[in-house]
Scaffold this motif. Sequence first.
Motif, PDB file in Angstrom:
ATOM      1  N   LEU A 156      -8.099   0.028  -2.188  1.00 45.79           N
ATOM      2  CA  LEU A 156      -7.356  -0.495  -1.044  1.00 45.79           C
ATOM      3  C   LEU A 156      -7.987  -0.112   0.281  1.00 45.79           C
ATOM      4  O   LEU A 156      -8.297  -0.981   1.108  1.00 45.79           O
ATOM      5  N   TRP A 157      -8.169   1.191   0.527  1.00 50.73           N
ATOM      6  CA  TRP A 157      -8.667   1.625   1.840  1.00 50.73           C
ATOM      7  C   TRP A 157     -10.085   1.130   2.137  1.00 50.73           C
ATOM      8  O   TRP A 157     -10.360   0.728   3.267  1.00 50.73           O
ATOM      9  N   HIS A 188       1.021   8.590   2.157  1.00 45.69           N
ATOM     10  CA  HIS A 188       0.321   9.595   1.328  1.00 45.69           C
ATOM     11  C   HIS A 188      -0.080  10.818   2.152  1.00 45.69           C
ATOM     12  O   HIS A 188      -0.997  11.554   1.760  1.00 45.69           O
ATOM     13  N   SER A 200      -5.430   3.572  -3.796  1.00 46.03           N
ATOM     14  CA  SER A 200      -5.703   3.429  -2.363  1.00 46.03           C
ATOM     15  C   SER A 200      -7.095   3.918  -2.014  1.00 46.03           C
ATOM     16  O   SER A 200      -7.814   3.284  -1.225  1.00 46.03           O
ATOM     17  N   GLU A 201      -7.507   5.045  -2.602  1.00 46.17           N
ATOM     18  CA  GLU A 201      -8.819   5.600  -2.272  1.00 46.17           C
ATOM     19  C   GLU A 201      -9.961   4.729  -2.801  1.00 46.17           C
ATOM     20  O   GLU A 201     -10.959   4.510  -2.103  1.00 46.17           O
ATOM     21  N   GLY A 226       0.795  -1.225   0.000  1.00 45.69           N
ATOM     22  CA  GLY A 226       0.000   0.000   0.000  1.00 45.69           C
ATOM     23  C   GLY A 226       0.822   1.266   0.000  1.00 45.69           C
ATOM     24  O   GLY A 226       0.362   2.318  -0.455  1.00 45.69           O
ATOM     25  N   SER A 275      -0.059   2.833   4.889  1.00 48.26           N
ATOM     26  CA  SER A 275      -0.450   3.426   3.613  1.00 48.26           C
ATOM     27  C   SER A 275      -0.832   4.888   3.773  1.00 48.26           C
ATOM     28  O   SER A 275      -0.474   5.732   2.937  1.00 48.26           O
TER      29      SER A 275
END
Length: 787
Positions: free
Chosen positions: A299-300, A329, A295-296, A287, A325
């Motif tokens: 993943l998250w 960011h 990620s948005e 991540g 992660s």
Amino acid sequence: MAAEAVSSDTSQSTHTPLEPSLNANGATSPVTQSPSTSPTGNSHTRAYSTIQTPNGLSADPEAQALLNPDSRVPGANDQDTNPSYDQDTAGVEFVVLNDDVLTSVANATLVLLDGSDLERLAVLFQFPQFLEHCPDDTLQIMVPEICRDAVRWKDEVQMAAAEALYFVVNMRIPETVAKRIVIAALRIIQMSESGDVFDAWGEILSMMLPQVKREDVLSLVVPATVDRAASATVESRRLAARIIGSLNDALTAKELEEQFLGQAMRLCDDQDPSVRAMIAQSLASVGTKLPLRISEKQLWPKLDALMTDDNARVRAAAMRAVARSAEAHKTECLTSPSFKNMLLPTFLRECATASAVASSDLRNVDDDTYLMLEIFSEVYGYLLCAVHSLFGSDETWNTALNSLRRMVTCNGPTVRHWCAFNVPAVAVVCGSERPDKIRGVVHALSADTDVETRATLAAGIHETARVLGNGELREEILNAIANLMTDQNPQVRMNSLSHFAELLTLLSSGPNNGPPISPNAKDSPARELSPIFRSLETMSHDSWRTQELLAKQIEQCAHRIPQDMLCEHVAPLLFQMARESTFLVRRASISALVAVVRYIPDVRRRDHILKHFRSEWARGKVYWTRLAYIDGSTAALRILSNRLFTHLFASELLSLSRDSVANVRLRLTRLMPEVAVACGTKTAFKNAMDSLLNDPDDEIRREAEIAQEKIRKSPGPTLRWKPRTRPRRRRSASSLFKDKRERTTLLVTRMEHQMETLEGVLTSSHPCGEMLLLQTTLTAHQVLSKQ
């Protein structure tokens, strides 16, 4: 030496010929037949030449078979057993290795190739000793043969081989050896499919991937991982989830997204909780590399769902992945809606939960609850750094930092240990904006009852002091440093001592990050550390490594220590360590002592220390004290001016040319070219050089001749300017007056520039700055008046 081994049934099977394999350099080894039985039937031998292979590079014919998880390496099911050995060792529970095996990597490797299972186990149990004492031979001879033949060994021997290679995977090894280990792991994993051997070699595979070439990872590991991620067995899917995390360094973000993102998301929904936990653990590293848009969107949200999983291990791994992660960011926290809508509420919710749990008696909470508190204390700093920019009210700050206070004061030592680990991150977030919110945290951790907590805080105290040491919490930081450096535990003291010079430099600027203050000033910040210097004697009884580290740190920061402390505490401590400890400590202590002498402005006190140094060391009755004086003179040549060295050290040093011990005279002889730069024109130097050139020892005379030649070739102060060979041309009075006026103007300009520099530097940093400035001013006026 006896090595215990597990006895097992030995099946009668034929030893098949070995197929071609890679050697330590990546080349293909010649086909080697299995060892044949000797006429007596009691021993088997294999020529040592089969261990050494050519250096050319070629493709491994077995590597292509690894791409298909359903394929089998030819002969992989045939276990390598020798019937005669099995008959001789039936019912034996231990075997004795002779000295020829224990002292030779090559002989031990032959036992691995041709010995019984018990003998192989005995050699593998000795593998750490071989690796420590003969690392090159072990990596180039034994490890490649283990990788080639381990696939045919029995399960207990394969398990022992995996345990042996655990000592290798954390070392930096050649890429060809790393490739062999990876290939061996893939072969054994194909053959095992489940069980302890499967898990052990799977861990070896994942830990070895960062040292394998990228092209080898793409050709060997990636296809096998893709197939195993879709396997029907839980063990294969769990291994694929583990390897995905290890591919983070080998693959680019785009390759990770294309090859494994979809499979990782599917593994997050796996029915088996161990697979979900493993993929969440791998996403903690993956991540950090994926772009924010991935990620948005994918993943998250998936990790947020895993944080409500029924299994505590899955929730803990998902929390760690979210924190890592998010911290990666954090620069986009103000522009990304996910930080405000998902990450900030998640962090505040976990803070409230941690506060409630940490306030209770942790001896009474269940294991899952304590696990979640422990993981949150571990990732607290990551999450705080990621979302603190979104804290808009005092209530939010209080929620976040009150959870830290409760974790710091809870009765869970592991939780407090992770709080100490996160103190530098907390200092960075709160140091400039809200230092009052963390008042008392550092002090509480420095006095914690758990040794690991104090040691962790000490390891990062210099980073904490960098932010908080010159602000509102300066007094608390100074007290914490004093507590850690005078701690009863030697590891805590050594951790805090590792950055002692850096700490003094940071704290010497004083409150509000002002200009450096002279350490001898009455209001010097260094005087606030007087309890530390008074308690340095405690460290003189620690291990020799701690003593050596202390001496080196003192040498680096001697110019920051007030002269009272140098004379009363530091110099006696250095003398004691030099006299009572090992050679390395003695050399470091003597070098530090010379640095201490340099920064004592009081001539009377300086001469008193040097008088003791000369009487006890230069004229010592034991030869090693005189050698130590030569070491000190070597350090003095490096840091003192030629004039000061000649005044303080040269006389006693040159008198050692007539020492009764040849080793002392030899050490001095090798130092003479450097001494010549400082005092080569002195009569004492010439007499000492003559004495060494006529020394009764042959080696000393040869070294003296070499030193004399070096002195002759390197121009000294008297040889730098050669006499003129042509007569001067007479010049007119007007031109002489013009040149003199120009030289005077240039001299005035240079001296004005030097005066400005000295006024800004000497008075602030040098212990005798004001006195030097006054002397320079008087000299300048005298020169200008003459001009």
